[in-house]
Enzyme design. Structure first.
Site, mmCIF file in Angstrom:
data_model
loop_
_atom_site.group_PDB
_atom_site.id
_atom_site.type_symbol
_atom_site.label_atom_id
_atom_site.label_comp_id
_atom_site.label_asym_id
_atom_site.label_seq_id
_atom_site.Cartn_x
_atom_site.Cartn_y
_atom_site.Cartn_z
ATOM 1 N N HIS A 55 -8.767 -8.008 0.703
ATOM 2 C CA HIS A 55 -7.850 -7.088 0.988
ATOM 3 C C HIS A 55 -7.250 -7.255 1.575
ATOM 4 C CE1 HIS A 55 -10.310 -3.275 -0.201
ATOM 5 N NE2 HIS A 55 -10.786 -4.400 -1.118
ATOM 6 N N GLU A 56 -5.875 -6.678 1.180
ATOM 7 C CA GLU A 56 -3.479 -6.707 1.199
ATOM 8 C C GLU A 56 -3.974 -8.376 1.272
ATOM 9 O OE1 GLU A 56 -6.450 -3.820 4.236
ATOM 10 O OE2 GLU A 56 -6.867 -5.481 4.595
ATOM 11 N N HIS A 94 -18.151 -8.989 5.620
ATOM 12 C CA HIS A 94 -16.916 -8.239 6.025
ATOM 13 C C HIS A 94 -16.266 -9.424 6.783
ATOM 14 C CE1 HIS A 94 -13.933 -5.276 7.645
ATOM 15 N NE2 HIS A 94 -13.462 -5.855 6.492
ATOM 16 N N GLU A 143 -13.128 -9.522 8.500
ATOM 17 C CA GLU A 143 -11.525 -9.058 8.922
ATOM 18 C C GLU A 143 -11.213 -9.561 9.281
ATOM 19 O OE1 GLU A 143 -9.464 -6.563 8.220
ATOM 20 O OE2 GLU A 143 -8.238 -7.677 9.358
ATOM 21 N N GLU A 197 -8.690 4.041 -0.073
ATOM 22 C CA GLU A 197 -8.702 4.461 1.226
ATOM 23 C C GLU A 197 -7.869 5.550 1.583
ATOM 24 O OE1 GLU A 197 -8.299 0.631 3.313
ATOM 25 O OE2 GLU A 197 -6.139 0.141 2.576
ATOM 26 N N GLU A 240 0.948 -1.542 -0.078
ATOM 27 C CA GLU A 240 -0.127 -0.053 -0.190
ATOM 28 C C GLU A 240 0.364 1.181 0.263
ATOM 29 O OE1 GLU A 240 -2.903 -0.768 3.269
ATOM 30 O OE2 GLU A 240 -3.999 -2.770 1.998
#
Ligand code: NOJ
Ligand code: CA
Length: 701
Positions: A481-482, A411, A413, A506, A169
């Site tokens: 993501h990531e 979602h 995480e 973001e 990122e």
């Protein structure tokens, strides 16, 4: 006499030459493999231009003799392949996979081991990989390092991010290759780094431009059961060398023959647009592994998200808890925060807005217990992925969404706690199915648990794919993501519908992205596959949402529209909050209209770091959409509409920067204009600093 000649001929043929040449189908590229003494090397030319100078190939192994030298050429197999295939979702309806192949079998006399190097030469570049056939003397082995070289023929301009095992990122650096070391020393990359491996290390896809105008892109394809490759730059010799992501012990890969490595790719052209149009990465992946793909559909979504990213609302249910442990806290007994985003009422507003405006889904983050302990001591089991906060009624909200023809997007995480995630995965996916979810945004923020593993190491590479394949059993679409940067795996596993794996929107709420960021990403991150960039921010002044957040989105509003076309993804978010869309309903119309899946794609203009203009034809329709993104210098874009059907007349609607627009001072200065176009039309369009434009083109009745 005749007999002797025959014998001599036979001997000549049976000694296989140490040097072998391969041409691309159109003869533009030449690949030369050569054993230099006993060391395997390759070299790549495009016409008369040297793209890769003579470069070595091989491996160091742990507790084993190396696979670097001592080789003889045992066999050379040549073939040609030509097929046309249809991606489930994609930038075009059909993709041609056309190459000449040369597989060199090498044997190492001292150890009796065999290693094969397979080269595929396409009309737009090269793919090659190592293969370890089943054999007696090489079955289990551990890679200490892969030593694949890419020797540069000049001090090219490069678009690079630093070598880091834990994050991609970053903003891109644009510099000469020789400047990488000094820039890395100056910038305090360590602030976001989890481990910088070298003062000259960079990640792939690495984009470069030579002084005489050739574009070169190095990446990898089909990263499977192997560690991600970064590149270490030897700035004395001007040679990139592969650097694999280590595990906790420092090992780079656990192998069991028969096995092969991912493909190493070199795309090259005199035309920047051809780099964007190259489908080498997809072509080097296997065909789709699912029989039924009817459940894999594009997704346009909004979400309870930007408000958390900007700091207006929270993921956490309460401000009162610190260091909670999952299961041991009775949330119904604690005070809810007035800033909690994922409340029943608020989510319903989003569902209503999605239904009114034709969105497929609403992402809701911060719906589940555990966010209070993000960095707390119980991190090993922060989330179980099935327990909702008291103010988020999973059943009722899914029923409400269903009644409106909208889906909720799940979602997860993981907080990097991957063993915990794998333990819960079946239950978590089943929970989604039971409640009507069919798409999932997952995330891997923070250091990976178990400790010592890295985001891009073999162990995690295996995990990401495990999560995608298992999701397919539940007919779930994944947007991780990531996760590791994509390498074309979406061809084989098309439910991998999106990925972040780069610096997304973001960061516009965390200090901002460089103005030219979106003119570089398609040449780097997107070479591997679609990105969930989450565009569509209409209010650039973040203090309007959160007075304490002084970030400023580095873009005009018109450019935010363009990104739906320039940042290819079959999964696209309209990321801003509802209030901001209500303020600009005429511009919002483009987001509602724009397609997600395409029959055809054209690059109309492209220069990495400066600008990109794409035109794309919607799948199964006659509509076209154009997007143009620009760097910090205003410019005049000139495009021809010669890609349109000559027999058809069209109405174009263009959303563009006004003359006084500027990404800092005046980002919301846009205008909308309608005009007629045919295949003979052309357009000269002003584009502001940090600006862009978007066009929708529909056939006139
Ligand atoms: C980082 C992701 O990129 C972002 O989209 C998400 O909201 C946060 N992690 C929290 O999971
Ligand atoms: Ca992220």
């Amino acid at each position: 006499m005749k007999k002797t000649i025959l014998v001599i001929l036979f001997v000549l043929i049976s000694v296989i030459s140490k040097s072998q040449e391969l041409k691309s189908p159109n003869n533009s590229f030449t690949l030369r493999f050569e054993l230099k003494k006993t060391v395997p090397t390759y070299k790549l030319d495009l016409g008369k231009k040297i793209i890769i100078k003579s470069s070595k190939l091989g491996f160091d192994l742990v507790n084993d003799e190396s696979l670097l030298d001592g080789f003889e050429v045992e066999k050379v197999d040549r073939s040609t392949f030509d097929e046309t295939w249809q991606p489930v979702l994609g930038e075009e309806k059909e993709i041609r996979n056309y190459y000449n192949e040369m597989a060199i079998t090498l044997s190492q006399a001292s150890t009796g081991r065999v290693m094969l190097i397979r080269f595929r030469l396409f009309n737009d570049g090269l793919g090659f990989r190592y293969e370890f056939p089943e054999q007696k003397n090489l079955s289990y082995f551990v890679i200490k390092e892969e030593h694949t070289e890419f020797a540069m023929n000049g001090d090219h301009k490069a678009f690079w991010i630093p070598g880091d095992y834990g994050t991609q990122e970053y903003n891109y650096n644009t510099s000469k290759l020789s400047e990488i070391r000094a820039i890395q020393a100056k910038e305090s990359f360590v602030n976001i780094s989890q481990k910088m491996f070298s003062p000259t290390g960079v990640q792939t896809a690495l984009m470069m431009k030579t002084d005489d105008g050739y574009y070169i892109n190095i990446h990898e394809a089909a990263l499977l059961e192997y560690s991600t490759m970064s590149l270490d730059f030897d700035d004395k010799k001007m040679v990139f060398v592969s650097h694999l992501t280590p595990d906790a012990q420092g090992n780079k890969g656990y192998m069991q023959a028969p096995r092969s490595t991912p493909w190493r790719t070199v795309i090259a052209s005199k035309n920047a647009g051809e780099i964007l149009m190259s489908r080498i990465t997809l072509n080097l992946n296997d065909s789709c592994s699912y029989d039924d793909v009817s459940w894999i559909k594009p997704v346009k979504y909004i979400g309870v998200w930007w408000e958390m990213i900007t700091g207006k609302s929270t993921w956490s249910y309460t401000d009162d808890l610190n260091g909670i442990q999952l299961g041991s806290t009775d949330y119904s007994k604690v005070n809810p925060s007035p800033r909690h985003g994922a409340t029943n009422e608020h989510v319903k507003d989003y569902i209503d807005f999605a239904a009114e405006n034709g969105f497929d889904a609403v992402l809701v983050e911060g719906w589940n217990e555990g966010w209070e302990d993000w960095y707390g001591k119980s991190k090993d089991y922060v989330f179980d992925f099935v327990t909702a906060y008291p103010d988020f009624d999973v059943k009722a909200l899914n029923a409400y969404a269903e009644s409106k023809g909208v889906k909720l997007m799940m979602h997860h995480e993981t907080s990097g706690s991957v063993r915990n995630y794998e333990r819960h995965l079946d239950a978590a996916y089943q929970f989604m199915v039971d409640n009507g979810y069919n798409s999932l945004k997952s995330g891997y923020v923070g250091r990976i648990l178990p400790r010592g593993e890295r985001h891009y190491g073999q162990w995690m590479v295996n995990h990401y794919l495990y999560a995608v394949k298992k999701a397919a059993e539940y007919k779930i679409l994944i947007n991780a993501h990531e996760a590791v940067r994509p390498t074309g795996l979406c061809r084989t596993y098309p439910n991998l519908i999106g990925n972040e794996s780069a610096r997304g929107t973001e960061f516009e709420a965390m200090g901002g992205n460089t103005v030219d960021h979106t003119t570089i990403l398609p040449f780097t991150r997107l070479i591997g596959g679609p990105m969930d960039y989450t565009p569509g921010i209409f209010e650039m002044d973040i203090t309007k949402l959160n007075p304490d957040n002084h970030s400023h989105v580095q873009s005009t509003l018109a450019r935010q529209l363009a990104l739906y076309v320039t940042m290819y993804s079959p999964l696209q978010m309209a990321a801003d909050v509802i209030e901001n869309y209500k303020r600009f309903p005429d511009a919002f119309q483009f987001i509602k209209d724009v397609a997600l899946d395409w029959d055809a794609t054209k690059v109309l203009e492209a220069e990495p770091g400066d600008y990109i203009t794409y035109a794309r034809k919607e799948k199964g329709s006659e509509k076209w959409f154009i997007g143009s993104t620009n760097d910090e210098n205003e410019r005049i874009s000139k495009i021809y509409f010669d890609f349109l059907n000559p027999k058809q007349k069209y109405i174009a609607t263009i959303y563009y920067d006004k003359k006084d627009a500027h990404y800092i001072d005046n980002p919301q200065a846009y205008e909308i204009r309608k005009f007629k176009v045919t295949s003979k039309s052309k357009l000269k369009q002003f584009v502001a600093a940090g600006g862009g434009y978007a066009i929708s083109i529909i056939p006139a009745k």
